[in-house]
Design a protein around this motif. Structure first.
Motif, PDB file in Angstrom:
ATOM      1  N   VAL A  28      -8.938  -3.811   1.268  1.00 34.01           N
ATOM      2  CA  VAL A  28      -7.956  -4.509   0.433  1.00 34.01           C
ATOM      3  C   VAL A  28      -8.394  -5.948   0.208  1.00 34.01           C
ATOM      4  CG1 VAL A  28      -5.611  -5.446   0.403  1.00 34.01           C
ATOM      5  CG2 VAL A  28      -5.983  -3.057   1.032  1.00 34.01           C
ATOM      6  N   PHE A  36      -2.723  -0.258  -4.646  1.00 32.72           N
ATOM      7  CA  PHE A  36      -3.370   0.317  -3.471  1.00 32.72           C
ATOM      8  C   PHE A  36      -2.542   1.477  -2.931  1.00 32.72           C
ATOM      9  CE2 PHE A  36      -4.773  -4.168  -3.333  1.00 32.72           C
ATOM     10  CZ  PHE A  36      -6.157  -4.000  -3.260  1.00 32.72           C
ATOM     11  N   ILE A  45       0.867  -1.174   0.000  1.00 30.41           N
ATOM     12  CA  ILE A  45       0.000   0.000   0.000  1.00 30.41           C
ATOM     13  C   ILE A  45       0.905   1.225   0.000  1.00 30.41           C
ATOM     14  CG2 ILE A  45      -1.783   1.279   1.207  1.00 30.41           C
ATOM     15  CD1 ILE A  45      -2.587  -1.395   2.558  1.00 30.41           C
TER      16      ILE A  45
END
Length: 259
Positions: free
Chosen positions: A149, A131, A99
């Motif tokens: 997620v 992400f 991320i």
């Protein structure tokens, strides 16, 4: 043989970044995880690849977990190429990148190493998601991202994605209770108004720092910028075919071959 999906995990902030460690934790609940990520931060690298120097990979252990991990000297796109061609025993069922520490919404997708890794997987016809969390702090809290997620990744594994399409997912920097849900969006029209801060070193030689501010030029309520500003997780399907199809007909009216 495991029937779990094989998941390739990468990023652009480096293999020890808190964001990728959070992503690995989630992916371990979904499938068999192999991590191939840069050995140092590669933010803003876009789709750069290494062609004029050698690449190195080292198998490492960053923290406990069933995942298999490799540190790579190259760019995010290099990591995907090496992961698919040299490390994985079979093609992954999914590639996830991030991320990311910071937004990759709107025009930022062009410069993003996070999204370029996902796009590289898409070029290989592997379902892929990037992400990002709209918080540049190295100690950012990724806990509120994890359930989203997992949900988005599981849906991609179940339903697949259109060929040559990857997902760009951005999370607002909010507490989980303040997030209203997931919104499918288009990329907002925006840009950076950039300036260069010119300075001099002790030897009198000029150097520059890139500065600027992000300007959203799009008033639409169907964009990633609107979604993030209004408390939603934005999901933008992006394509790496950059052809401006709407301009082909116009250009065909120009007589390039006229003598």
């Amino acid at each position: 043989m495991s029937k779990k999906p094989l998941i390739l995990v990468t990023n652009d902030d480096g293999i020890t970044a808190p964001g990728i460690r959070a992503l690995i934790t989630v992916m371990n609940t979904i499938g068999d995880v192999v991590v191939v990520a840069p050995d140092s931060p590669q933010s803003g690298m876009g789709h750069a690849i290494t062609i004029n120097s050698t690449l190195h990979i080292e198998k490492i252990t960053v923290d406990d977990g069933p995942q298999e991990e490799y540190s790579c000297s190259g760019t995010p796109a290099d990591c995907v190429k090496l992961g698919v061609r040299e490390i994985l025993k079979r093609r992954p069922d999914l590639c996830v990148s991030g991320i990311n520490h910071g937004s990759n919404s709107s025009i930022n997708v062009i410069y993003s190493g996070t999204m370029s890794a996902a796009i590289e997987a898409g070029i290989e016809d592997i379902p892929a998601i990037g992400f990002s969390l709209c918080d540049y702090n190295w100690s950012a809290n990724f806990e509120h991202c994890k359930s989203y997620v997992k949900t988005i990744s599981e849906h991609v594994l179940k339903h697949g994605l259109d060929r040559r399409t990857v997902l760009n997912v951005n999370f607002p920097n909010l507490e989980k209770s303040a997030i209203k849900g997931i919104k499918i969006c288009r990329q907002a029209l925006a840009n950076w108004e950039e300036e260069f801060d010119k300075r001099q070193n002790p030897y009198g030689k000029d150097y520059y720092w890139l500065t600027g501010k992000f300007v959203n030029l799009d008033l639409g309520e169907d964009t990633d910028e609107w979604a993030l500003a209004n408390g939603y997780v934005s999901v933008v399907p992006i394509q790496f075919d950059l052809t401006a199809h709407h301009s082909i007909q116009k250009l065909n009216t120009w007589n390039f071959n006229e003598k």
